[in-house]
Design an enzyme around this catalytic site. Sequence first.
Site, PDB file in Angstrom:
ATOM      1  N   GLY A 707       0.697  -1.190  -0.032  1.00  0.00           N
ATOM      2  CA  GLY A 707      -0.177  -0.127  -0.037  1.00  0.00           C
ATOM      3  C   GLY A 707       0.859   1.433  -0.065  1.00  0.00           C
ATOM      4  CB  SER A 989      -6.505   3.933   3.547  1.00  0.00           C
ATOM      5  OG  SER A 989      -5.028   3.424   3.402  1.00  0.00           O
ATOM      6  CB  THR A 990      -5.614   6.072  -2.031  1.00  0.00           C
ATOM      7  OG1 THR A 990      -4.166   6.560  -1.404  1.00  0.00           O
ATOM      8  CG2 THR A 990      -6.626   7.278  -1.792  1.00  0.00           C
ATOM      9  CB  CYS A 991      -1.593   3.093   0.361  1.00  0.00           C
ATOM     10  SG  CYS A 991      -2.121   2.904   2.209  1.00  0.00           S
ATOM     11  CG  PHE A 992      -3.795  -0.580   2.455  1.00  0.00           C
ATOM     12  CD1 PHE A 992      -2.978  -1.591   2.402  1.00  0.00           C
ATOM     13  CD2 PHE A 992      -3.344   0.223   3.413  1.00  0.00           C
ATOM     14  CE1 PHE A 992      -1.664  -1.962   3.171  1.00  0.00           C
ATOM     15  CE2 PHE A 992      -2.144  -0.026   4.098  1.00  0.00           C
ATOM     16  CZ  PHE A 992      -1.332  -0.863   3.823  1.00  0.00           C
TER      17      PHE A 992
END
Length: 1023
Positions: A707, A989-992
């Site tokens: 992420g 949470s854009t990374c996940f």
Amino acid sequence: MDRKDNSFLFSNLKSTQHNPKKAVEKYKEEKEQIKVNKQKEEKALIVQKYLLGHKARMNLRKQYKAELTKNLADIDKLSQLLLMSKNQTFYLPVKNLMILIRTFNLMIRLRRWPSIMRKKKQNEHFDIVQGLCKWIQRGLEKPETNIITTFFKSPEQNQVGLRNFKEFLRQTVLVMQFDNKSGSIMSFLRDVMASKSTLLDSKEQLLFDQMLGDIHLENGLVDKFRIWTMSRIELHIAFESIPQEKKNMILMSAKTILTMLSSLILTDSTYDLSVGMQYSFVHEFLSIPTILKYIIPQLAFMPKPLNFKNIFQSYYYSKKVDMNEEEKEEFKKDSQGNLIGELQKDERKMFIFANIFELLHSKLISEMTTFEVYPILQCLESTVQHLGKRIFDLDNASIDDYIMTTILRNQLSAILDFKTTSKIFGHIFGENVNSKHSIFEDHFNPQAAISLTKIYSTILMISKNSQRVFQQIILGIAFNEPVLYKLWKFIDVYCGIESLLVRNVREYDQYNAFIHSLSLFCLAFTRNLWVTSFEDFLKNQYFERKDVLGMVGLLRSLIIDLIVENKQQHQNMLDEFVLYSSSVLLKLLHEQFAIKDYIDPSAWDIKEIKWQDILKSQEFSPEIKRIIMYMPECIPFDVRATLFQQTIKIDVSKNQYVQKVQVQIRRSQLFLDGYQAFSKVNNLKSIVGVVFINEMGMREEGMDAGGLFKEFLVNLAQIVFNPNYGLFLITENEKELYPNAQSHLLFGKNDTNYFNFLGKLLGKAMYEGITLEPKFADFFLRKLIGKQNSLNDLKSLDPALYKSLVQMRSYEGNVEDLCLSFSVTDENEVTGERREVDLIPNGSNITVTNQNRFRYIYMVADFRLNRRIKAQADAFVKGFHEIIPLQWLQIFNEREMQMLVSGAQQTINVKDLQKHTKYIGGFGASDSRIKMFWKLVETELNPDEQSKLLKFVTSCPRQPLMGFASLHPQFTISKMDCDNPDEKLPTSSTCFNILRLPPYSNAKIMKQRVLYAINSNAGFELA
């Protein structure tokens, strides 16, 4: 047994009445003795005869010596006179000349020189020959002193003199030395040939030719001239610094050979001589480097014009007759497309090709009919395969190259240009199309057309790495539109499209003959379409819709047949060349005409293969992979995308055991820290973990499971692909990204390294299945997939320039009135400065005309689309291909490539998103608030708001190319635990790819909060 013998026997029997056996034995012994005595007598007679003959020969030798001694003083005086008077000669009566020649021949026959001659200098013999040549040559000026007319006008009365003259000519050839003295001998031979042609009738000339033929066969006359000429040239030719004296001697040699050839009379009795001399002229003399500069100026002054048709016919057919079985087999393989190896190339044949080609384009092509030119083209066809790749590598020429390679390169670079190509093809095919029903003129020679296309096709196969040679040849055909149209009709009419598609037709010579024409046409028509808009094509006066349909049907079926039928065989270079040229044109035809509905889309479909079955099984055989590679435009996009993802998965599995790399990135210095950190990573295909350093210089807690790396890529992309940052610019209308050609003014000498780094990161994002938002210009994306740009691609970059070039292409007036030259004004986007840039060497001094305007259009488009951003684009593409190899991407076009980068350009499939969503934190698919959320997304949010929601969660507003099943990490909705949830906004949470959704009490509040969050572009910060 005679009577005497019988009486003898009886008398012996009487004396040996008591022993008859002894009488018979005694008789046999005496009989044997008589036989032996008789043999001795015969041997004695033979010896006696031999002694008498020897005595006669000795007497004859003494007579020769006496006669030689008697005339030796005259010979000595002749030699002395020669040495004293230099080149001063006078007229000698024919009788005196005959005596001198006879005396000279007597000296030769004795095999050893008298003592007086042995004391002379070693080259005295040559001086005497040279002196005799001068006196005979001087005597040719007057009838009463002309030895040629004396001998050949009445050969019956001068048989002895004729034999002596023939022996003397033979000696002149034997004693030729490799120095300047031999020039007088060559001059003598030339004048003898000229005198023979002007003073003798045909019957007398025939006698002379027979004598000359004997000398040539015995002593290799033409080979002598070749060696002598080569000794004059030496290494001076490479630097064009041959001294004038040596140039004069080379010119003398060329004059002599040409005079000899032009004076030959072809009859049954001199046929072998003529063929032998003509073969030697090509094989020996035309193999001398750049000898044409000495030959061509002399052709106008020959006693008779040279019959070049016969000369080259003699060379071609003599060459084939001289082949052994192994060479014939190799020749057959060569004709089927296997270029000979570098070690088998014959340097002499390279120069034969270069000289014949220069002779053809500079003189013969404008003077001979297509039927007369055909033997010349056959000779070129038989020697073209000996040209080496290095010769055509003009872009990488070096002073360290082999000297002969430099000579050949210089000679061929001067003649293999688009004007020469257009001129030759125009002569063979004709440059006028009088009627669609009668395309070819009566003088059209299809065999010459086959040879010509094979020559140029072979050159293109050899020089495929030299872009300059490739462009020069193709431009000469591509923009000579009558020739281009006739080339297509030649394939259609003379070959027949159906015959190229018959199974196993490649076993026949006809296929190998016409397939070269097809390859050449494909490459030329491709280049023509590059500078032709769809609207302009509809206005052209040659090609029609049925022609395009014929091309599509031929190329589609041919590519499949070549791949399927050769699946267990190693394909030769010709097949690979055909596949390449055919696939390039097929792709461009699809780009130009399929989108415009000019051709029914079903015409491109490959109905022989069941693609749905392949999608279900996801098994791709080698043949299917090759079909996809060569004709992707005929394959459904889903199939190609599946193959691409499958290829990446296989590659990922190979790198899963590579040690994980961890890098530290300051959030305030994403670009510089990322550049420095990733420059130290040897294998970016390995798993890369990111550790962020916050504004306080503290390391952020948490372990990167993928992420954080995604967050780094997404945030970095938002920075570096912003036009305000300076690395990229945007197009005027579509606002699409392309590299800034002046980036070095902003980022210094490291700008190309930065582009290389960004290329690697974009490749890494695609490798990891991470979609990024930037939208690139089509002409830049074409570079990533290995395609060349065309005039039509200029439309998105500079619409005004594109419109001007299109208008110029169809301009009916005189282009010179526009006052254009082969240069452009280049404006610096950073400083605003302008400068003139030559498109070709000395381009500012070359005027654009009606004849070269197509080249100008191509060069301007090439400058704007390619040359101007070459350094930056090459660096970016190189970095990108380190992660995603080019061969993985060649099955896509530029629009599909953008979809691979940023996701599908289509309305979001909410049902598919819902189907592949994961729920955590207390939510489940049956939860009332989850049902409320999906109803909101599907029915109350418009497509733009749906895209904003997707971007809010995943950082990209477009759905994944292969649907949400391929989204990694999976789209997730987590229940937010909080007090007063109706007052909270959703976070992400854009990374996940996680959406944290508060448990709102009703749909109205949920809609208000969701819309506020996605329109404010809020994430962790707003929460």
